[in-house]
Structure formats: structure tokens, C-alpha cells
Design a protein around this motif. Structure first.
Motif, mmCIF file in Angstrom:
data_model
loop_
_atom_site.group_PDB
_atom_site.id
_atom_site.type_symbol
_atom_site.label_atom_id
_atom_site.label_comp_id
_atom_site.label_asym_id
_atom_site.label_seq_id
_atom_site.Cartn_x
_atom_site.Cartn_y
_atom_site.Cartn_z
ATOM 1 N N LEU A 244 0.755 -1.159 -0.117
ATOM 2 C CA LEU A 244 -0.265 -0.019 -0.056
ATOM 3 C C LEU A 244 1.064 1.129 -0.181
ATOM 4 O O LEU A 244 1.783 1.336 0.519
ATOM 5 N N THR A 245 0.593 2.289 -0.619
ATOM 6 C CA THR A 245 1.045 3.487 -0.674
ATOM 7 C C THR A 245 0.401 4.396 0.116
ATOM 8 O O THR A 245 -0.865 4.632 0.149
ATOM 9 N N GLN A 246 1.263 5.367 1.047
ATOM 10 C CA GLN A 246 0.485 6.458 2.020
ATOM 11 C C GLN A 246 0.341 7.515 1.067
ATOM 12 O O GLN A 246 1.012 8.100 0.400
ATOM 13 N N GLU A 247 -1.319 7.592 1.016
ATOM 14 C CA GLU A 247 -1.722 8.712 -0.061
ATOM 15 C C GLU A 247 -2.861 9.383 0.358
ATOM 16 O O GLU A 247 -3.695 8.678 1.472
ATOM 17 N N THR A 248 -3.388 10.410 -0.299
ATOM 18 C CA THR A 248 -4.656 10.889 0.118
ATOM 19 C C THR A 248 -5.545 10.536 -1.202
ATOM 20 O O THR A 248 -5.058 10.608 -2.277
ATOM 21 N N ARG A 249 -6.929 10.044 -0.955
ATOM 22 C CA ARG A 249 -7.839 9.730 -1.827
ATOM 23 C C ARG A 249 -9.086 10.298 -1.801
ATOM 24 O O ARG A 249 -9.445 10.788 -0.601
ATOM 25 N N GLY A 250 -9.611 10.532 -2.689
ATOM 26 C CA GLY A 250 -11.076 11.024 -2.745
ATOM 27 C C GLY A 250 -12.076 9.973 -2.801
ATOM 28 O O GLY A 250 -11.641 8.732 -3.295
ATOM 29 N N TRP A 251 -13.518 10.256 -2.976
ATOM 30 C CA TRP A 251 -14.603 9.645 -3.120
ATOM 31 C C TRP A 251 -15.199 9.629 -4.413
ATOM 32 O O TRP A 251 -15.833 10.945 -4.555
ATOM 33 N N ASP A 252 -15.448 8.646 -5.137
ATOM 34 C CA ASP A 252 -16.229 8.960 -6.153
ATOM 35 C C ASP A 252 -17.655 8.185 -6.127
ATOM 36 O O ASP A 252 -17.837 7.127 -6.253
ATOM 37 N N LYS A 257 -16.256 4.095 -5.692
ATOM 38 C CA LYS A 257 -14.763 3.959 -5.315
ATOM 39 C C LYS A 257 -14.155 4.980 -4.968
ATOM 40 O O LYS A 257 -14.422 6.145 -5.219
ATOM 41 N N THR A 258 -13.004 4.695 -4.157
ATOM 42 C CA THR A 258 -11.945 5.757 -3.985
ATOM 43 C C THR A 258 -11.043 5.714 -5.108
ATOM 44 O O THR A 258 -10.827 5.123 -5.824
ATOM 45 N N PHE A 259 -10.628 6.936 -5.259
ATOM 46 C CA PHE A 259 -9.390 7.221 -6.327
ATOM 47 C C PHE A 259 -8.395 8.117 -5.666
ATOM 48 O O PHE A 259 -8.654 8.968 -4.717
ATOM 49 N N SER A 260 -7.217 8.017 -6.124
ATOM 50 C CA SER A 260 -5.940 8.631 -5.603
ATOM 51 C C SER A 260 -5.812 10.279 -6.042
ATOM 52 O O SER A 260 -6.104 10.562 -7.247
ATOM 53 N N LEU A 261 -5.565 11.073 -5.188
ATOM 54 C CA LEU A 261 -5.407 12.314 -5.251
ATOM 55 C C LEU A 261 -3.941 12.961 -5.448
ATOM 56 O O LEU A 261 -3.669 13.435 -6.319
ATOM 57 N N ARG A 262 -2.961 12.306 -4.503
ATOM 58 C CA ARG A 262 -1.893 12.709 -4.312
ATOM 59 C C ARG A 262 -1.040 11.961 -3.117
ATOM 60 O O ARG A 262 -1.716 11.234 -2.381
ATOM 61 N N SER A 263 0.083 12.035 -3.281
ATOM 62 C CA SER A 263 0.956 11.123 -2.216
ATOM 63 C C SER A 263 0.866 12.204 -0.895
ATOM 64 O O SER A 263 0.736 13.360 -0.900
ATOM 65 N N LYS A 264 0.583 11.264 0.235
ATOM 66 C CA LYS A 264 0.440 12.059 1.511
ATOM 67 C C LYS A 264 1.633 12.834 2.061
ATOM 68 O O LYS A 264 2.522 12.608 2.204
ATOM 69 N N GLU A 265 1.305 14.007 2.388
ATOM 70 C CA GLU A 265 2.347 14.894 3.077
ATOM 71 C C GLU A 265 2.380 14.416 4.194
ATOM 72 O O GLU A 265 1.765 14.158 5.142
ATOM 73 N N THR A 266 3.719 14.845 4.820
ATOM 74 C CA THR A 266 3.947 14.672 6.268
ATOM 75 C C THR A 266 4.119 16.087 7.098
ATOM 76 O O THR A 266 3.826 17.059 6.404
ATOM 77 N N ALA A 267 4.081 16.199 8.403
ATOM 78 C CA ALA A 267 4.014 17.318 9.038
ATOM 79 C C ALA A 267 5.183 18.225 8.756
ATOM 80 O O ALA A 267 5.283 19.348 8.422
ATOM 81 N N GLN A 268 6.320 17.685 8.276
ATOM 82 C CA GLN A 268 7.461 18.106 8.001
ATOM 83 C C GLN A 268 7.390 18.641 6.640
ATOM 84 O O GLN A 268 7.928 20.104 6.302
ATOM 85 N N ASP A 269 6.554 18.472 5.603
ATOM 86 C CA ASP A 269 6.142 18.979 4.420
ATOM 87 C C ASP A 269 5.410 20.548 4.555
ATOM 88 O O ASP A 269 5.845 21.257 3.647
ATOM 89 N N TYR A 270 4.902 20.645 5.680
ATOM 90 C CA TYR A 270 4.218 21.951 5.963
ATOM 91 C C TYR A 270 5.106 23.116 6.658
ATOM 92 O O TYR A 270 4.744 24.067 6.673
ATOM 93 N N ARG A 271 6.225 22.625 6.863
ATOM 94 C CA ARG A 271 7.204 23.623 7.387
ATOM 95 C C ARG A 271 6.505 24.423 8.391
ATOM 96 O O ARG A 271 6.332 25.781 8.495
ATOM 97 N N TYR A 272 5.738 23.875 9.375
ATOM 98 C CA TYR A 272 5.086 24.598 10.362
ATOM 99 C C TYR A 272 6.079 25.869 11.273
ATOM 100 O O TYR A 272 7.135 25.231 11.525
ATOM 101 N N PHE A 273 5.767 26.921 11.481
ATOM 102 C CA PHE A 273 6.497 27.613 12.308
ATOM 103 C C PHE A 273 5.472 28.597 13.163
ATOM 104 O O PHE A 273 4.338 28.874 12.799
ATOM 105 N N PRO A 274 5.872 29.111 14.204
ATOM 106 C CA PRO A 274 4.874 29.934 15.134
ATOM 107 C C PRO A 274 4.586 31.393 14.190
ATOM 108 O O PRO A 274 5.157 31.839 13.375
#
Length: 478
Positions: A244-252, A257-274
């Protein structure tokens, strides 16, 4: 056949707070306005515009957290969650990350005859994004009316094990938030949106499997279908030896059925800062005590009270607490009449089919006073139960009282003993076979004879008097 895999499900629910203005500016949050008419430099992300936190949003957020049993932090902070989408003009979303204002809650959920208590990891504040509109012919547009609308995100722990449990959790969560008055529960309008994190693991093991996120599903029915499909899809991949691939899927919903939207981002991808433009959020004890004192009764507590104090069965209590306005209407009528069971039965059997709800509003077609007078007229023998239904139909969506309608129609319950006795004798004479069978022991036929007399009197005879006189005529006195 039981699957050798166990589903692990956690829900993230985005809840729009019922404020009149946005989280960090004074633009309206009203639904349905023309695109890009409820915007200003702040929610458009224009250079130099500074956010100012909406105090009412904080009050509602704290109320939601308390209603979900969360622990509050005295000091929390906002952060910038950096990502680029066309509907996020600043290039970041103001949210809370490592220092949310509340955490460690729990929600009591009834599901398939069981009570489960899934945990809530956190409730944090954030702003909404805009919306991409793709129904404009050959073009798509970005509507930023929703940009900056205040939300809380309710992040559930991965404690759910089936699509049915997930839907029961969502319904229970919506009930709590609607009764608290912090959200209108409108999935169709996007004010209550769900993301579901779904993974599988071999039964009896602890480590989580590869997580797939199902994004922005807008009805309870589709949530259940999407999660059930995704569980089946993941199981099929694993059983075939795939990964299985860690990803974000939508619902048709059309294809089911579900369908792939994009690979799943992690918290680091968002570059959180105060968030540098907002100070820490400080919740002092006096403010928390004030919010706690203003908390309305939660739906589970109201249901329990309706059962213990008003004598309702649990099923009736659940029906009569499906919406805060319906619960308030029932309770007013029960207090005025004095018998919650009778009032509850009449509301369930007659009134609820004429009730419509939208968000926190409910269109109830009669007043509690009208219902109470109607039931008291039945109690006094002025009209029969059947006649009460006819009178109800006449007073729906009017301010007329039942006594006025009865007088106008010349409607009254027949209590003339001699007149009813004559009708009873006539009915028995017309049905000799049934009379003989009843006298021979088929006592259930008494209902047939009562029905025939009521038919002859057009429902106006006193039912108890009919029953008593029929027993006399038939010679089957009890």
C-alpha cells in the motif's frame, strides 16, 4: 468469513464555528453569497494586512472542547501551515500545531447495541481555505468567501474499527456540537467535513499499517461507503502480495469507489512555524468558568433525563433528542401537560412527520400549547383519539386552538349510552358468525366489533364505553 485483517480508523473533522464574522477579520461568514463578495485584504492575504483573533470564535471553540471532555491549556499558540493551493492566497493556513488549546477528550458513542468510547487526541483552532469552483463552463474560479472562516478541527485517535463505528462516531459528534450551539451540522454546506484515515493490520498485532486519508466526504452515507470500500481495496492489495502507498484519496460517489489524489504529505512538508502576527492565546480561569457555566445540557444527558424523569423508553428519548429544537418543543409540552409519555407518543406519531430542520433551526408546525389542549380534550372525553388526529390536521400551521376547531366542526365524542348501545346491538346482529366465534372463545374478535361500532359512529363514540357495552350485548363480561 472473518477477515484476517483489522481496520484501524481515525477521523479528523473540520467544524465551522457559528460566528457572524471570520476568524481574523470582520468579513461575513454567511453561506450562499456571490463568489468573492465577502472578502477583505486580510482574508485575501494582501501584503501588510494583519490578523485579529475573533473572541467569539475562541468562546465557541472552548465550549466545544469542554463538551468533548478535553483538557484545556492555559497558553496555546497559532502556527503557519505552509502549502500552496489556489484557494489559499496567503500560501499558508493559520492553525495550531504543537501547542493546541485543548487535548485528551473522549466521545461516548452508541453503535450496533454497544457503547464505545473513542478518544479525541485534540481540538484545535484554525482558519478555513477558499473553494475552487469547477462548474463554470470551460473555466474554474476560486471563491475566497470561505477563506478565513473560523474552524475547530476535532482530531480523533485511531480507535474505530469499522465503517459503522466511524459513522456512529460522526453522528454522536455532530449531535454534541449542534446541541452546544457551536456548529449547524450541515454536511452539504461544508460546515461539518470529515477526513478519514484508514489502515489495515493483521489481527492480534499492534503496529499500524500504511495509512490512507480519505478527504472531504460530505454525507454520513458516503463516509460509510467510502471507508467500507477502502477497507476492501486495501485488503485485496495485501492479499495479492502488493504494497500500500501512503496517499490521499477522494470518493467517487458515482463510481462507488475511492481514487488517488496525491501522495500524503507529512508534518515536515508543511514547514510549521509560530505565527508571528498573533500573540499566544491565553485562557484565564475566569473565562473558562464562565464558558463552563453557560454550557447547555448535552444530548446524552438529556436522553438519560427523559428516560429517568419523564418515563420515556430509550428509543423514544433518542427520537425526541434528534434536534435541539425538537427536544425543547417536547420538553415544553411535557411540562405543560404533565405526562411525558403521552406527549412523546403524540409528537412522534403525528407531529414529527410535519417537522423540517435546517442547521440549528426547526420548522415545527404547531405550538406546545396547541398539543397540550388537544390531549386534554381527549382526557376529558370531549373527543376521541381518532378525532384528535383530525383536529391536529386542522390546526397545523395555524394559531387556532383545538377547542375552536371542535366547536366550528360540531365535533364531539358521543357519550350517549342508549345511542351507542343501539349501534352495538345492530353491529352484533349484522355479524352473527363473528359473534358466535367470540362467544366460543376467540376473544381477539372484540377488536373487530369495536372497529365496526367506531366506523358506524365515524370515530366519535367513546371507545371505552363501546367496549363495555359490546361485552354486555355479546354476553362476555370480563
Amino acid at each position: 468469513m472473518t477477515s484476517r485483517y483489522e481496520a484501524v480508523i481515525g477521523l479528523e473533522v473540520h467544524v465551522q464555528l457559528l460566528t457572524r464574522t471570520k476568524a481574523f477579520c470582520s468579513c461575513s461568514t454567511a453561506f450562499g453569497a456571490a463568489p468573492n463578495t465577502q472578502v477583505c485584504p486580510t482574508c485575501l492575504g494582501l501584503p501588510g494586512a494583519l490578523p485579529v483573533l475573533n473572541g467569539e470564535a475562541v468562546r465557541l471553540a472552548v465550549r466545544a472542547a469542554l463538551g468533548l471532555g478535553c483538557q484545556l491549556r492555559a497558553v496555546s499558540r497559532f502556527a503557519r501551515k505552509n502549502f500552496f493551493y489556489p484557494d489559499m492566497p496567503k500560501g499558508y493556513q493559520i492553525s495550531q500545531f504543537d501547542e493546541p488549546f485543548s487535548e485528551d477528550g473522549v466521545l461516548e458513542v452508541e453503535c450496533e447495541g454497544r457503547t464505545i468510547r473513542p478518544r479525541i487526541e485534540r481540538v484545535h483552532m484554525e482558519e478555513d481555505a477558499g473553494k475552487n469552483l469547477h462548474d463554470r463552463g470551460d473555466h474554474s474560479i476560486v471563491d475566497l468567501n470561505r477563506s478565513g472562516v473560523p474552524l475547530v478541527e476535532v482530531v480523533g485517535r485511531p480507535d474505530l474499527r469499522s465503517a459503522a463505528e466511524a459513522v456512529a462516531y460522526l453522528r454522536a459528534l455532530r449531535d454534541v456540537l449542534v446541541f452546544l450551539g457551536v456548529n449547524d451540522g450541515n454536511l452539504e454546506e461544508g460546515s461539518f467535513r470529515c477526513d478519514a484515515n484508514v489502515s489495515l493490520r493483521p489481527r492480534g498485532t499492534e503496529p499500524f499499517g500504511t495509512r490512507v486519508e480519505l478527504k472531504n466526504i460530505n454525507s454520513f452515507r458516503f463516509v460509510e461507503k467510502a471507508i467500507a470500500y477502502e477497507i476492501s481495496r486495501q485488503e485485496a492489495v495485501l492479499e495479492s502480495g502488493g504494497k500500500l502507498t501512503q496517499e490521499t484519496r477522494g470518493w467517487d460517489e458515482n463510481g462507488g469507489k475511492t481514487f488517488s489524489l496525491r501522495s500524503k504529505e507529512t508534518a515536515q512538508d508543511y514547514r510549521y512555524f509560530p505565527e508571528p502576527d498573533l500573540p499566544p492565546l491565553i485562557l484565564d480561569e475566569a473565562f473558562i468558568l464562565q464558558v463552563r457555566a453557560e454550557m447547555p445540557e448535552l444530548p446524552r444527558d438529556k436522553r438519560a433525563r427523559f428516560v429517568s424523569e419523564l418515563g420515556l423508553v430509550p428509543g423514544a428519548a433518542a427520537v425526541l433528542t434528534q434536534h435541539p429544537r425538537i427536544a425543547a418543543f417536547f420538553e415544553e409540552a411535557a411540562t405543560l401537560y404533565g405526562d411525558g409519555v403521552k406527549v412523546g407518543n403524540f409528537i412522534q406519531n403525528e407531529v414529527l412527520r410535519d417537522v423540517t430542520t435546517h442547521g440549528l433551526t426547526a420548522d415545527i408546525p404547531v405550538s406546545a400549547r396547541q398539543i397540550v389542549q388537544l390531549l386534554k380534550l381527549v382526557d376529558r372525553g370531549k373527543i376521541s383519539g381518532k378525532q384528535a388526529k383530525e383536529v391536529y390536521a386542522k390546526i397545523v400551521r395555524t394559531e387556532r386552538m383545538p377547542e375552536e376547531v371542535i366547536a366550528e366542526l360540531g365535533m364531539a365524542q358521543v357519550t350517549d349510552k342508549e345511542a351507542i348501545l343501539a349501534i352495538c346491538r345492530k353491529v352484533v346482529e349484522q355479524n352473527p358468525k363473528q359473534a358466535a366465534a367470540l362467544r366460543g372463545g376467540k376473544t381477539a374478535l372484540m377488536g373487530f366489533f369495536v372497529g365496526q361500532v367506531m366506523k358506524e359512529t365515524k370515530g366519535s363514540a367513546n371507545p371505552q364505553m363501546v367496549n363495555d357495552l359490546l361485552q354486555t350485548v355479546l354476553g362476555v363480561l370480563s
